[in-house]
Design an enzyme around this catalytic site. Structure first.
Site, short mmCIF file in Angstrom:
data_model
loop_
_atom_site.label_atom_id
_atom_site.label_comp_id
_atom_site.label_asym_id
_atom_site.label_seq_id
_atom_site.Cartn_x
_atom_site.Cartn_y
_atom_site.Cartn_z
N ASP A 1 0.11 -7.50 1.53
CA ASP A 1 0.52 -6.09 1.54
C ASP A 1 2.05 -6.01 1.63
O ASP A 1 2.61 -5.66 2.66
CB ASP A 1 -0.15 -5.38 2.73
CG ASP A 1 0.03 -3.89 2.68
OD1 ASP A 1 0.51 -3.38 1.65
OD2 ASP A 1 -0.31 -3.23 3.69
N HIS B 1 0.83 -1.22 0.00
CA HIS B 1 0.00 0.00 0.00
C HIS B 1 0.86 1.26 0.00
O HIS B 1 0.33 2.36 -0.20
CB HIS B 1 -1.04 -0.03 1.14
CG HIS B 1 -0.56 0.36 2.49
ND1 HIS B 1 -0.25 -0.54 3.48
CD2 HIS B 1 -0.35 1.57 3.03
CE1 HIS B 1 0.11 0.10 4.57
NE2 HIS B 1 0.06 1.40 4.33
N GLN C 1 0.08 5.71 12.04
CA GLN C 1 0.17 6.34 10.73
C GLN C 1 1.60 6.80 10.47
O GLN C 1 2.18 7.50 11.30
CB GLN C 1 -0.76 7.56 10.63
CG GLN C 1 -2.21 7.21 10.43
CD GLN C 1 -2.94 6.95 11.73
OE1 GLN C 1 -2.36 7.03 12.81
NE2 GLN C 1 -4.21 6.63 11.64
N GLY C 2 2.13 6.43 9.32
CA GLY C 2 3.50 6.81 8.95
C GLY C 2 4.49 5.69 9.18
O GLY C 2 5.59 5.71 8.64
N ASP C 3 4.12 4.70 9.99
CA ASP C 3 5.01 3.55 10.20
C ASP C 3 4.86 2.51 9.10
O ASP C 3 5.68 1.58 9.00
CB ASP C 3 4.73 2.89 11.56
CG ASP C 3 5.12 3.77 12.73
OD1 ASP C 3 6.19 4.42 12.63
OD2 ASP C 3 4.37 3.83 13.72
N SER C 4 3.81 2.63 8.31
CA SER C 4 3.54 1.66 7.25
C SER C 4 4.77 1.36 6.42
O SER C 4 5.54 2.26 6.06
CB SER C 4 2.47 2.21 6.30
OG SER C 4 1.21 2.03 6.86
C1 4AZ Z 1 -0.83 3.64 8.92
O1 4AZ Z 1 -1.80 4.22 8.46
C2 4AZ Z 1 -1.03 2.69 10.04
N1 4AZ Z 1 -1.90 0.58 14.47
C3 4AZ Z 1 0.02 1.92 10.46
C4 4AZ Z 1 -0.15 1.03 11.51
C5 4AZ Z 1 -1.37 0.93 12.14
C6 4AZ Z 1 -2.44 1.71 11.74
C7 4AZ Z 1 -2.26 2.59 10.68
C8 4AZ Z 1 -1.51 -0.05 13.26
O2 4AZ Z 1 0.29 3.82 8.47
#
Ligand code: 4AZ
Length: 347
Positions: free
Chosen positions: A179, A130, A274-277
């Site tokens: 993913d 993603h 958010q941002g750790d993805s």
């Molecule tokens: C993100 O949007 C995201 N708590 C990453 C990890 C988690 C939720 C969202 C898990 O990057």
């Protein structure tokens, strides 16, 4: 990250309202053949129906095509993976030391930070599908050795362009199954070792569930739900759950496929956000770090009974080998008793 978040939100909203599979066919650099687009759209379509009729998509990874020209890997020099760059020692996490995780990569889009990734050999980083789905490969940047995003001189980062984007063909933007993606760096090969301080992370062994292990996630993501991304690279420790236990949480059990791995405390408190993805969830096995998960999704951050969900890297070992056959694998697992001190070992 907001771009990614918006994309995710738009995708989910569109999928639920329009009741059609959503596929955003932007990837100028690679994998853009018309045949592949229709195949990816087909996979999305199948995934969508599987979700609707409640069949868990637990199929094995699809057989990889031959995407790269293989090299003779028997001539590859030895390569040691998994050694932390600092000897001593997100939501609820701690700041890391400069170069502590020397495989940690920061992805940028049009120059702006948006995702994490992990260096797995001289030429490839692993990230989330993603983080590339709907993004143009030529606008993605990969930065190694970043630490503090607000400072330019603390860690001598190195920037790369991307010569190839390999998004898993089974990736579903509606279910987040598969993913996972690889980015080939536009380089003859990243130099590892004491000159650069860069080392790759180890890939995990096949078949293990890692349930009961302590996972370590690293990233520049938000430190609280809805917060802005972090300037300094953080780490957070969370227990890895069995998939059976993950299916007993607030998540609909059909959402947790065998290609996912969950981690978190029942009460929440510590999590990726958010941002750790795209970044790594590691386990430390006798001090060498192995990437067992890629940050993928979760409902909110650090919520009770809503653990972080990660792509289960050891379901993709053949896929990785097939898609990185044009580079030397990094297979010597770092061991302090046999390798020289961190930073001076021969790589
Ligand atoms: C993100 O949007 C995201 N708590 C990453 C990890 C988690 C939720 C969202 C898990 O990057």
């Amino acid at each position: 990250m907001w771009t990614a978040l918006c994309l995710i939100t738009v995708t989910l909203v569109a999928a639920s309202h329009q009741r059609i599979p959503v596929y955003v066919p932007i990837n100028a650099n690679a994998n853009t053949a018309a045949g592949e687009l229709s195949q990816a759209a087909y996979v999305d379509y199948v995934n969508w129906w599987q979700n609707i009729i409640g069949i868990i998509s637990n199929t094995e990874e699809p057989a990889a095509e031959a995407p790269v020209t293989p090299i003779d890997q028997s001539t590859c020099p030895p390569c040691t993976c998994g050694a932390l760059g600092t000897k001593n020692r997100i939501v609820g996490g701690n700041p890391t030391y400069v170069r502590q995780y020397p495989w940690m990569a920061m992805l940028t889009y049009k120059g702006k930070f948006y995702c994490g990734a992990s260096l797995i050999n001289h030429k490839y980083v692993m990230t989330a599908a993603h983080c590339v789905h709907g993004f143009e490969g030529k606008k993605i940047g990969v930065r190694l050795l970043e630490h503090d995003r607000s400072s330019n001189d603390e860690s001598k980062h190195i920037d790369f362009k991307v010569s190839r984007v390999i998004k898993h063909k089974g990736y579903s933007p509606t279910s987040y199954n598969n993913d996972i993606a690889l980015l080939r760096l536009d380089t003859e090969g990243v130099e590892f070792g004491p000159n650069t301080g860069i080392h790759p992370v180890c890939l995990p062994v096949e078949g293990k569930s890692f349930s009961g292990y302590e996972g370590v996630i690293t990233g520049w993501g938000a430190k609280k739900q809805g917060g802005s991304s972090s300037q300094i690279l953080h780490e957070v420790y969370v227990p890895i759950m069995s998939n059976d236990d993950c299916r007993k949480t607030e998540y609909d059990q059909k959402r947790i496929t065998n290609n996912m791995i969950c981690a978190g405390y029942p009460e929440g408190q510590k999590d990726s956000c958010q941002g750790d993805s795209g970044g790594p969830m590691h386990i430390a096995n006798n001090t060498a770090y192995h990437i067992v998960g890629v940050v993928s999704w979760g409902e909110g951050c650090a919520q009770a009974n809503r653990p972080g969900v990660y792509s289960r890297v050891n379901r993709y070992l053949n896929w990785v080998a097939n898609n990185t056959a044009d580079s030397c694998p990094c297979t010597n697992v770092y061991s302090p008793s046999t390798d020289a001190a961190v930073g001076t070992a021969a790589y």
